[in-house]
Write a protein that holds these residues in place. Structure first.
Motif, mmCIF file in Angstrom:
data_model
loop_
_atom_site.group_PDB
_atom_site.id
_atom_site.type_symbol
_atom_site.label_atom_id
_atom_site.label_comp_id
_atom_site.label_asym_id
_atom_site.label_seq_id
_atom_site.Cartn_x
_atom_site.Cartn_y
_atom_site.Cartn_z
ATOM 1 N N THR A 453 54.050 -8.124 -17.392
ATOM 2 C CA THR A 453 53.190 -7.129 -16.749
ATOM 3 C C THR A 453 52.115 -6.709 -17.729
ATOM 4 O O THR A 453 52.326 -6.726 -18.940
ATOM 5 C CB THR A 453 53.989 -5.866 -16.342
ATOM 6 N N ARG A 454 50.971 -6.343 -17.188
ATOM 7 C CA ARG A 454 49.895 -5.854 -18.052
ATOM 8 C C ARG A 454 50.047 -4.346 -18.185
ATOM 9 O O ARG A 454 50.111 -3.637 -17.174
ATOM 10 C CB ARG A 454 48.545 -6.224 -17.447
ATOM 11 N N GLN A 458 43.390 -2.869 -22.498
ATOM 12 C CA GLN A 458 42.779 -4.141 -22.887
ATOM 13 C C GLN A 458 43.272 -5.282 -21.994
ATOM 14 O O GLN A 458 42.476 -6.069 -21.483
ATOM 15 C CB GLN A 458 43.108 -4.433 -24.350
ATOM 16 N N GLU A 459 44.568 -5.343 -21.792
ATOM 17 C CA GLU A 459 45.123 -6.411 -20.947
ATOM 18 C C GLU A 459 44.603 -6.306 -19.518
ATOM 19 O O GLU A 459 44.276 -7.314 -18.883
ATOM 20 C CB GLU A 459 46.652 -6.320 -20.940
ATOM 21 N N LEU A 460 44.509 -5.078 -19.030
ATOM 22 C CA LEU A 460 44.036 -4.895 -17.653
ATOM 23 C C LEU A 460 42.553 -5.226 -17.542
ATOM 24 O O LEU A 460 42.106 -5.811 -16.557
ATOM 25 C CB LEU A 460 44.314 -3.461 -17.201
ATOM 26 N N GLU A 462 40.918 -7.394 -19.422
ATOM 27 C CA GLU A 462 40.789 -8.849 -19.501
ATOM 28 C C GLU A 462 41.067 -9.485 -18.148
ATOM 29 O O GLU A 462 40.373 -10.398 -17.714
ATOM 30 C CB GLU A 462 41.759 -9.403 -20.550
ATOM 31 N N GLN A 463 42.073 -8.966 -17.476
ATOM 32 C CA GLN A 463 42.414 -9.479 -16.156
ATOM 33 C C GLN A 463 41.267 -9.208 -15.188
ATOM 34 O O GLN A 463 40.885 -10.062 -14.403
ATOM 35 C CB GLN A 463 43.708 -8.811 -15.673
#
Lengths: 470, 222
Positions: A453-454, A458-460, A462-463
């Motif tokens: 899971t994000r 930052q991860e979200l 990038e998605q």
């Protein structure tokens, strides 16, 4: 006049109410991955039918002056696309709502449950019935009628003392819990006299909890990390061929649960960058009591066993950790040991003076017990075993997954259709121990697939960018 | 090792995730993401909680400050009226938010908060007894009427409101006690409120007695 059916909350569930928090709302999820994109309308119809067969799942949680209780309701569940983070809170004080939700995303049908309602086995009964009904609705002519052979959970490979659960006809009514049925009114051998004052009862409870959970081998290592921004659970799923991992466990001469536990402790050790003085790692492992005490209740019916390993004293290779854990686990997971343990807890719960302590104060006591418990634990894990679904569902379901929200790194494992899924959850952003765990498996020649899971901005982001500019 | 979903970097090791095949890191994207990306949501909740706790702290401090200035030279005077009004407004708002899921419970809390605030207000402003003579009987009496109407008009189960209703009605008997003790300047509001409570209690006993006993049994289960 509609007078609602109600039943008191069981022994195990009261702790969930007291111990729930923003980080760990005491919610768990079991999922089944079908061989096509989920049809929400059919899933709703399947849910309506399944729900009618489970009066227990109709209940809402209410609070009395002294205890919580489950009460029947007229609420109906709606299936929803997944729009909240995994294991988002289900129960809120004063809010009359069902204690579970059914959600879907792509090929996955997911059941999330507030732990006070049911345990993993109970939830699996509901999910398997739901999936069976859904598969039947999708192609009724090909699949006959639902209600074929019941779900089988073979925990034989999961726990060294477990036997496969015989296909039960579970009791889904709002009935008294199995703890009362099997343990009420019995006294554990060698029980010391209980204190008679309310204050003494609290001290007794804390002493009991500390005594039972006190590490034998020195200070317990606890994993620290960066909390996720909105308290969501960080979930990482590893999927691997079940046979390959079982072969590794067999080579060490232990059960899969013990092997995976040893691997986890080794991974936490490697990811820690040095344990310092806290070189003991404590592990909590739930044991399904239905294996020893026949029960068809879908309500909670489990006990936990604690094992530990001290690093830096003797051998710390996987095989040695496996054997160390196994030697501790086996005697604690026998029928007699579990009976003694649970009877002690029940006797405590039924202490006359503790009963008349108001619920709010009981919550404070239970929260303290839970804190004492947490101090003795590094990780927790839960293994639902190898599952075989009823009817045509077996052929249309691939992976099945299971995980819980947690205050400490935890993994949950289960296996279906030859695929073993190990779901790691943690309140922290960091996944170092999962990385080490995956490395150990791949080094041993096991092919591993990772999903996560994000949780960070930052991860979200990038998605988001990947979606906007594919 | 393979990844599910389009990750720019491996969520475990941070290595670049090469789509379509294993890159130098050995990480490849294998299947579509089985887990959706859920936007961050809880910063709002944290803010709300902070606001809530700050408000409660401010209310407690305000009340304490009022007590401190009570009877002193240069006491807040008219400012106090505004201050207490704001404090009451916040308390009622907080109560309404916290107890929004049960109207009967909310009403009971409202009666308690408004009554307690009015007594405190009366005390701070020199104790004229208006809170006991007028505010409490009016608040209790109106709440009983409001509850009776609400439970008839809204879909609220008997089991969900009956105990709170009973407690609210019992509170409605308090003005009679004030009257007997001679604490009130005008007896009519207390008499009306007390009569309303007695009638409602009798009504509840005859029509809902069994429900009250059932609820009590559940909630007092030891």
């Amino acid at each position: 006049m509609n007078r609602r059916a109600w039943v008191r909350l069981d022994n195990a569930s009261n702790i969930f109410l007291a111990a729930r928090s923003d980080v760990d709302p005491k919610v768990f999820r079991v999922s089944a991955e079908v061989d096509h994109e989920v049809d929400p309308e059919l899933l709703q119809r399947a849910l309506d039918t399944t729900f009618d067969r489970y009066p227990l799942y109709h209940s809402v949680l209410r609070s009395g002056i002294f205890w919580y209780y489950l009460q029947d309701s007229d609420l109906r569940p709606r299936v929803r696309p997944e729009s909240q983070h995994t294991c988002a809170p289900i129960y809120f004080d004063d809010k009359r709502a069902l204690l579970f939700r059914v959600i879907y995303h792509r090929k996955r049908i997911m059941l999330e449950i507030f732990h006070a309602l049911s345990d993993g086995t109970g939830a699996l009964w509901f999910l398997s019935d739901l999936v069976e009904e859904y598969v039947w609705l999708r192609s009724p002519e090909a699949a006959g009628t639902p209600g074929g052979p019941k779900l089988e959970i073979d925990q034989g490979w999961g726990s060294p003392v477990a036997r496969g659960i015989p296909a039960p006809e579970p009791m889904h009514e709002l009935v008294a819990d199995s703890f009362s049925e099997h343990f009420a009114g019995k006294r554990a051998a060698g029980d010391e006299p209980k204190p008679q004052s309310g204050d003494g009862a609290a001290r007794y409870a804390l002493r009991e909890a500390k005594g039972a959970l006190r590490p034998k081998g020195g200070r317990v290592y606890r994993v620290r990390g960066t909390r996720t921004p909105d308290n969501r659970t960080r979930l990482v799923e590893l999927t691997a061929p079940a046979g390959e991992v079982i072969a590794l466990a067999k080579a060490e001469g232990v059960s899969l649960t013990m092997y995976l536990t040893a691997l986890l402790l080794d991974s936490v050790n490697r990811a820690s960058g040095g344990l310092g003085k806290a070189r003991t790692m404590g592990v909590s492992i739930p044991v399904n009591l239905r294996q020893h005490f026949p029960s068809t209740s879908a309500r909670n019916f489990f006990a936990t066993v604690r094992v530990e390993h001290r690093f830096g004293e003797g051998l710390d290779d996987i095989g040695s950790i496996c054997r160390d854990l196994d030697e501790q686990f086996r005697p604690q997971a026998t029928r007699e040991a579990l009976e003694a343990k649970v009877q002690k807890l029940i006797a405590f719960e039924r202490m006359a003076l503790l009963r008349i302590v108001p619920r709010a104060l009981k919550n404070v006591i239970l929260r303290q017990i839970n804190r004492a418990n947490n101090r003795g634990l590094t990780v927790a894990l839960s293994n639902l075993g190898n599952v075989r679904l009823p009817g045509q569902a077996e052929a249309h379901v691939g992976r099945m997954l299971f995980h819980v929200a947690s205050v400490r790194p935890q993994f949950c494992a289960m296996s279906h259709a030859g695929e073993l899924t190990i779901s790691f959850t943690s309140p922290f952003v960091e996944t170092d121990h999962v990385r080490e765990f995956a490395r150990r498996l791949t080094e041993a020649g096991v092919h591993v697939t990772v999903a996560a899971t994000r949780v960070t901005e930052q991860e979200l982001d990038e998605q988001q960018r990947a979606v906007v500019a594919p | 090792m393979q990844l599910e979903g389009a990750w720019a970097r491996c969520p475990l090791c941070g290595a670049d995730a090469a789509a379509g095949g294993a890159g130098a890191s050995g990480v490849a994207v294998a299947r579509p993401d089985p887990l959706p990306s859920i936007p961050l949501a809880f910063s709002r909740r944290r803010l709300f909680r902070a606001l809530f706790l700050t408000s409660l702290a401010m209310i407690v401090l305000s009340l304490a400050a009022q007590l401190l200035f009570s009877g002193q030279q240069g006491a807040p005077g008219a400012l106090r009226i505004v201050w207490l009004a704001i404090v009451t407004l916040w308390l009622v708002t907080i109560m309404a938010v916290r107890k929004r899921h049960n109207l009967a419970k909310g009403t009971l809390y409202l009666v308690v908060i408004v009554s307690a605030m009015s007594v405190y207000w009366d005390y701070l402003t020199g104790w004229h007894g208006w809170s006991l003579s007028f505010t409490i009987p009016i608040v209790c009496g109106s709440s009983i009427l409001a509850l009776m109407i609400t439970v008839q008009l809204t879909r609220i189960e008997v089991g969900d409101h009956i105990l709170y209703t009973v407690v609210t009605v019992l509170l409605g008997l308090a003005p009679i006690v004030f009257l007997v003790l001679g604490w009130v300047s005008t007896s009519i509001p207390s008499l009306i409120c007390g009569s309303l409570s007695v009638i409602t209690l009798a009504l509840l006993q005859t029509t809902r007695g069994a429900e009250v006993r059932h609820e009590l049994k559940k909630r007092l289960n030891v």
